[in-house]
Write a protein that holds these residues in place. Structure first.
Motif, mmCIF file in Angstrom:
data_model
loop_
_atom_site.group_PDB
_atom_site.id
_atom_site.type_symbol
_atom_site.label_atom_id
_atom_site.label_comp_id
_atom_site.label_asym_id
_atom_site.label_seq_id
_atom_site.Cartn_x
_atom_site.Cartn_y
_atom_site.Cartn_z
ATOM 1 N N ALA A 93 0.819 -1.218 0.000
ATOM 2 C CA ALA A 93 0.000 0.000 0.000
ATOM 3 C C ALA A 93 0.851 1.266 0.000
ATOM 4 O O ALA A 93 0.413 2.304 -0.503
ATOM 5 C CB ALA A 93 -0.934 0.003 1.198
ATOM 6 N N VAL A 94 2.062 1.176 0.573
ATOM 7 C CA VAL A 94 2.928 2.360 0.593
ATOM 8 C C VAL A 94 3.955 2.339 -0.531
ATOM 9 O O VAL A 94 4.829 3.207 -0.593
ATOM 10 C CB VAL A 94 3.642 2.504 1.953
ATOM 11 N N GLY A 95 3.864 1.355 -1.417
ATOM 12 C CA GLY A 95 4.757 1.317 -2.565
ATOM 13 C C GLY A 95 6.070 0.614 -2.347
ATOM 14 O O GLY A 95 7.028 0.805 -3.113
ATOM 15 N N ALA A 96 6.156 -0.236 -1.325
ATOM 16 C CA ALA A 96 7.371 -1.021 -1.086
ATOM 17 C C ALA A 96 7.239 -2.407 -1.713
ATOM 18 O O ALA A 96 6.137 -2.835 -2.098
ATOM 19 C CB ALA A 96 7.627 -1.142 0.414
ATOM 20 N N ARG A 97 8.352 -3.122 -1.809
ATOM 21 C CA ARG A 97 8.334 -4.519 -2.251
ATOM 22 C C ARG A 97 8.189 -5.413 -1.027
ATOM 23 O O ARG A 97 8.753 -5.118 0.025
ATOM 24 C CB ARG A 97 9.630 -4.890 -2.977
ATOM 25 N N ALA A 98 7.456 -6.499 -1.197
ATOM 26 C CA ALA A 98 7.248 -7.434 -0.088
ATOM 27 C C ALA A 98 7.875 -8.781 -0.425
ATOM 28 O O ALA A 98 7.559 -9.378 -1.461
ATOM 29 C CB ALA A 98 5.761 -7.605 0.187
ATOM 30 N N ALA A 99 8.746 -9.246 0.454
ATOM 31 C CA ALA A 99 9.338 -10.578 0.356
ATOM 32 C C ALA A 99 8.872 -11.380 1.564
ATOM 33 O O ALA A 99 8.744 -10.840 2.663
ATOM 34 C CB ALA A 99 10.863 -10.496 0.340
ATOM 35 N N VAL A 100 8.605 -12.666 1.360
ATOM 36 C CA VAL A 100 8.099 -13.491 2.455
ATOM 37 C C VAL A 100 8.791 -14.843 2.482
ATOM 38 O O VAL A 100 9.250 -15.346 1.462
ATOM 39 C CB VAL A 100 6.572 -13.713 2.349
ATOM 40 N N THR A 101 8.822 -15.424 3.680
ATOM 41 C CA THR A 101 9.163 -16.830 3.813
ATOM 42 C C THR A 101 7.928 -17.575 4.312
ATOM 43 O O THR A 101 7.138 -17.036 5.086
ATOM 44 C CB THR A 101 10.317 -17.059 4.809
ATOM 45 N N ALA A 102 7.761 -18.802 3.839
ATOM 46 C CA ALA A 102 6.695 -19.682 4.306
ATOM 47 C C ALA A 102 7.114 -21.112 3.978
ATOM 48 O O ALA A 102 8.042 -21.334 3.196
ATOM 49 C CB ALA A 102 5.358 -19.341 3.663
ATOM 50 N N GLY A 103 6.403 -22.088 4.564
ATOM 51 C CA GLY A 103 6.858 -23.471 4.457
ATOM 52 C C GLY A 103 6.146 -24.340 3.450
ATOM 53 O O GLY A 103 6.534 -25.493 3.269
ATOM 54 N N THR A 104 5.113 -23.822 2.766
ATOM 55 C CA THR A 104 4.399 -24.628 1.775
ATOM 56 C C THR A 104 4.069 -23.788 0.555
ATOM 57 O O THR A 104 3.982 -22.555 0.619
ATOM 58 C CB THR A 104 3.077 -25.190 2.336
ATOM 59 N N LYS A 105 3.849 -24.470 -0.576
ATOM 60 C CA LYS A 105 3.462 -23.784 -1.811
ATOM 61 C C LYS A 105 2.119 -23.093 -1.630
ATOM 62 O O LYS A 105 1.906 -21.974 -2.124
ATOM 63 C CB LYS A 105 3.394 -24.776 -2.966
#
Length: 326
Positions: free
Chosen positions: A162-174
């Motif tokens: 919403a503020v124009g940043a990039r979001a990177a995430v970690t998670a354990g399943t597809k």
């Protein structure tokens, strides 16, 4: 009234729906008839006897709720009996009624169901205070969120975008990563199969993440610092990976980076009120406009809070688990 009590610390079965005295709205407080609460990791720790409520707080678990104001205490203005609200709590959300400092109340955002509003206070206050008020995420920067499909993670993705940043995430399943992508996540890392340090470096042309929101603590401390960009900011909000880690000060110095750690529950009332006010100013319009929404995995009866704790401990959920009062 009835509330979830913890006669003895233990597993989910330690949670007992029992009759208890009604709370009273004190100076600067309102009494809320609870419609729903939500399960947070801190509730699991409290049930195990590892995270007691701060002095003066309700002994019952539950760090947020939604409901209707039943009584306005002395010294409170701007709120009236019957108002539909959600609230940040120090405890007591797993109950039919709860007394809340007026500074921790929020109106239910436009377009949000009263029950689902219970999924908002803890995640919005945690993310806004850590990612924006402390770490100052800016447009075009990269935010890395560990546990991207959690309640915190799903909110962090949306606010970053919403503020124009990039979001990177970690998670354990597809499945979880696919859901994060639907919310707008740009960089997806399966922590069971990939090294998040390498993947973040690759996706940012070697620069790294400008801000990291971390719920793991000790286990990820060294690698988080490696994954930071120059002038990066690491915000630690949890200890799921332990409490004692090793920090390479030389790496931190070379990157001119910062490490902060915060806990929302134990903050003084004034600090909580300031965070709630900032959330109302900056986040509530984004929810009302549809740019940000609560993510709810399931709703359970409050008297079956034990099942909600089992769901969180199993880590198979996406978003928040709600507990709905009778």
């Amino acid at each position: 009234m009835y509330a979830i009590t913890i006669p003895e610390p233990g597993g989910p079965e330690a949670l007992v729906w029992d009759e208890v005295p009604d709370p009273v709205a004190g100076q600067g407080e309102v009494l809320v008839d609870v419609v729903a609460s939500a399960v947070n990791r801190a509730d699991l720790l409290q049930r195990q006897g590892l995270y007691n409520p701060p002095p003066g707080a309700s002994p019952y678990p539950g760090l947020e709720c939604s409901g209707r104001i039943a009584e306005v205490g002395p010294g409170v203005s701007g709120w009236a009996v019957g108002d539909e609200v959600c609230a940040l709590l120090s405890g007591g959300g797993y109950a039919e009624k709860v007394a809340v400092p007026a500074g921790q109340l929020l109106p239910v955002p436009e377009g949000i169901d009263l029950k689902q509003a219970a999924a908002l206070p803890e995640v919005t206050c945690t993310v806004w205070s850590n990612v924006f008020m402390v770490s100052h995420l800016r447009p075009a920067e990269t935010l890395l969120v560990h546990g991207g499909s959690s309640g915190i993670g799903t909110m962090a993705i949306q606010l970053a975008k919403a503020v124009g940043a990039r979001a990177a995430v970690t998670a354990g399943t597809k499945e979880k990563l696919d859901f994060c992508a639907e919310l707008g996540a740009d960089i997806l890392v399966n922590y069971r199969e990939q090294d998040f340090v390498e993947e973040i470096k690759r996706a940012t042309d070697g620069a790294g993440a400008d801000v990291i929101l971390d719920n793991m603590g000790a286990k990820y401390l060294g690698r988080n610092v490696q994954a930071l960009a120059v002038n990066g900011r690491l915000a630690i909000i949890g200890m799921q990976g332990g409490i004692k880690g090793e920090l390479n000060i030389a790496t931190l110095l070379n990157k001119r980076a910062a490490v902060t750690a915060t806990s929302l529950r134990i903050r003084p009332l004034g600090e909580k009120a300031a965070i709630v006010a900032a959330v109302r100013e900056h986040v509530w319009p984004l929810i009302a406009s549809g740019h940000v929404r609560p993510v709810v995995d399931r709703e359970l009866p409050m008297n079956d809070a034990a099942e909600g704790h089992r769901v969180l401990e199993g880590s198979g959920h996406i978003g928040k688990v709600l507990l709905v009062a009778p």
